[in-house]
Write a protein that holds these residues in place. Structure first.
Motif, PDB file in Angstrom:
ATOM      1  N   SER A  35       0.806  -1.222   0.000  1.00 54.01           N
ATOM      2  CA  SER A  35       0.000   0.000   0.000  1.00 54.01           C
ATOM      3  C   SER A  35       0.839   1.271   0.000  1.00 54.01           C
ATOM      4  O   SER A  35       0.287   2.361   0.042  1.00 54.01           O
TER       5      SER A  35
ATOM      6  N   HIS B  90      -3.538  -0.361 -10.173  1.00 53.90           N
ATOM      7  CA  HIS B  90      -3.135   0.937  -9.630  1.00 53.90           C
ATOM      8  C   HIS B  90      -4.273   1.452  -8.747  1.00 53.90           C
ATOM      9  O   HIS B  90      -5.349   0.870  -8.708  1.00 53.90           O
ATOM     10  N   GLN B  91      -4.059   2.572  -8.100  1.00 53.87           N
ATOM     11  CA  GLN B  91      -5.113   3.141  -7.259  1.00 53.87           C
ATOM     12  C   GLN B  91      -6.321   3.542  -8.089  1.00 53.87           C
ATOM     13  O   GLN B  91      -7.446   3.492  -7.613  1.00 53.87           O
ATOM     14  N   SER B  92      -6.089   3.926  -9.352  1.00 52.21           N
ATOM     15  CA  SER B  92      -7.201   4.443 -10.155  1.00 52.21           C
ATOM     16  C   SER B  92      -7.631   3.522 -11.300  1.00 52.21           C
ATOM     17  O   SER B  92      -8.696   3.714 -11.863  1.00 52.21           O
TER      18      SER B  92
ATOM     19  N   ASP C 157       2.887   2.954  -5.834  1.00 48.45           N
ATOM     20  CA  ASP C 157       1.994   2.619  -6.938  1.00 48.45           C
ATOM     21  C   ASP C 157       2.798   1.756  -7.901  1.00 48.45           C
ATOM     22  O   ASP C 157       3.916   2.124  -8.241  1.00 48.45           O
TER      23      ASP C 157
ATOM     24  N   ASP D 136      -0.472  -0.765  -6.529  1.00 46.88           N
ATOM     25  CA  ASP D 136      -0.866  -1.391  -5.274  1.00 46.88           C
ATOM     26  C   ASP D 136      -0.594  -2.888  -5.285  1.00 46.88           C
ATOM     27  O   ASP D 136      -0.183  -3.460  -4.289  1.00 46.88           O
TER      28      ASP D 136
END
Length: 140
Positions: free
Chosen positions: A31, A70-72, A34, A36
């Motif tokens: 966490s 990824h986060q997005s 990037d 993740d």
């Protein structure tokens, strides 16, 4: 969290020919940086020839399937890579000279290696451009 599972089969076809197949599954989750997490499945198939005078050749075809989260967003990539090398074992086993090519067909791909957060320089396992190299290993 990191995990690596590996299964392999090595087969000596004759005194000069070998065949190997591997399955590698790698999972990485964290966490801090990037991406993740990502999972990678690699299946290299290798054919090798070994001459008694010290000359050997290898041809390695590797299929790679990778999912990177990824986060997005989430990315999927699958591709084939072909590597080849010619080796010469020096007399009296004093060393090995290798000339090789990685990504011989110059495939373009996106690949996330798990060494992205390392402070030490690491040679990546897969390179998205053709690379020709020469290596000399000497034993004294």
């Amino acid at each position: 969290d990191e995990g690596l599972d590996r299964i392999y089969l090595y087969w000596l076809l004759s005194d000069r020919w070998s065949l190997s197949m591997e399955g590698l599954y790698e999972a990485f989750k964290q966490s801090i940086y990037d991406p993740d997490q990502f999972t990678t499945m690699r299946t290299p198939l290798t054919v090798g020839y070994y001459h008694p005078k010290g000359l050997s050749c290898k041809l390695i075809s590797t299929y790679v399937n990778q999912e990177v989260i990824h986060q997005s967003n989430k990315e999927n990539e699958d591709f084939w890579v072909l590597d080849a090398s010619v080796n010469y074992r020096l007399p009296k086993r004093r060393g090995v000279i290798t000339i090789g090519a990685r990504n011989l067909l110059d495939q373009t791909f996106r690949y996330q290696d798990h060494y992205f957060d390392s402070e030490e320089p690491i040679i990546p396992s897969l390179i998205p451009e053709r690379t020709i190299y020469c290596r000399i290993d000497i034993s004294i």
